[in-house]
Design a protein around this motif. Structure first.
Motif, PDB file in Angstrom:
ATOM      1  N   ASN A 106       0.860  -1.179   0.000  1.00  0.00           N
ATOM      2  CA  ASN A 106       0.000   0.000   0.000  1.00  0.00           C
ATOM      3  C   ASN A 106       0.900   1.234   0.000  1.00  0.00           C
ATOM      4  OD1 ASN A 106      -1.731   2.098   0.460  1.00  0.00           O
ATOM      5  ND2 ASN A 106      -2.645   1.247   2.303  1.00  0.00           N
ATOM      6  N   HIS A 137      -3.226  -0.830   6.599  1.00  0.00           N
ATOM      7  CA  HIS A 137      -3.436  -2.221   6.198  1.00  0.00           C
ATOM      8  C   HIS A 137      -4.903  -2.421   5.830  1.00  0.00           C
ATOM      9  CE1 HIS A 137      -2.339  -6.429   5.978  1.00  0.00           C
ATOM     10  NE2 HIS A 137      -3.530  -6.678   6.470  1.00  0.00           N
ATOM     11  N   MET A 167      -4.933  -6.377   0.807  1.00  0.00           N
ATOM     12  CA  MET A 167      -3.512  -6.681   0.918  1.00  0.00           C
ATOM     13  C   MET A 167      -3.277  -8.123   1.392  1.00  0.00           C
ATOM     14  SD  MET A 167      -2.536  -3.078   2.721  1.00  0.00           S
ATOM     15  CE  MET A 167      -0.776  -3.337   2.843  1.00  0.00           C
ATOM     16  N   GLU A 168      -4.335  -8.767   1.841  1.00  0.00           N
ATOM     17  CA  GLU A 168      -4.227 -10.141   2.342  1.00  0.00           C
ATOM     18  C   GLU A 168      -4.186 -11.130   1.185  1.00  0.00           C
ATOM     19  OE1 GLU A 168      -3.936 -11.099   5.533  1.00  0.00           O
ATOM     20  OE2 GLU A 168      -3.831  -8.979   6.041  1.00  0.00           O
TER      21      GLU A 168
END
Length: 144
Positions: free
Chosen positions: A103, A109, A113-114
């Protein structure tokens, strides 16, 4: 058909197996990958934070390539591979599959992004070997 030697027999078998994989197994696999992309990538969170392209969940965006005994499925709408790899050091699919999503905007977060494995789940859940065996058996081969 009569074969004069073991190598010509193996070449004929490999040719039949490769054709079976390409024509009968990978179309189903492309469908399964596209379905997993919808559920694991696009449907994982709401509301959406951007307009989604919905290219990963279209089986027509995957192309089957065969080279020798190796069959691969390539995502055809991927970003320019050389530029993408130079900047991100991975492919677009790996980026999503493994969660290599930096990012650069605000360093917070976010769920995108996972890791969102869709190709690996399609491969794990789909029984590719059994599909090949079934397709070959339907052609009269005796396969264990």
């Amino acid at each position: 058909m009569v074969y004069n030697d073991f190598n010509s027999l193996m070449a004929a078998i490999n040719k039949k197996v490769n054709a079976t994989v390409k024509n009968e197994v990978t179309p189903n696999l492309k469908e399964e990958i596209a379905h997993k992309a919808k559920t694991n990538v696009y449907d994982v969170y709401t509301p959406t934070m951007y307009e989604r392209r919905h290219t990963l969940d279209d089986p027509d965006n995957y192309k089957v390539n065969q080279k020798g005994d190796k069959t691969t499925i390539k995502f055809t709408k991927d970003h320019d591979t050389s530029i993408w790899r130079d900047v991100h050091r991975t492919s677009f699919i790996d980026w999503i599959e493994r969660g290599y999503v930096p990012n650069y905007f605000n360093y917070e977060h976010y769920v995108w992004m996972e890791p969102r494995p869709f190709v690996s789940e399609a491969m794990d859940e789909g029984n590719v070997r059994q599909e090949v065996v079934s397709a070959l058996k339907s052609k009269g081969y005796h396969v264990k």
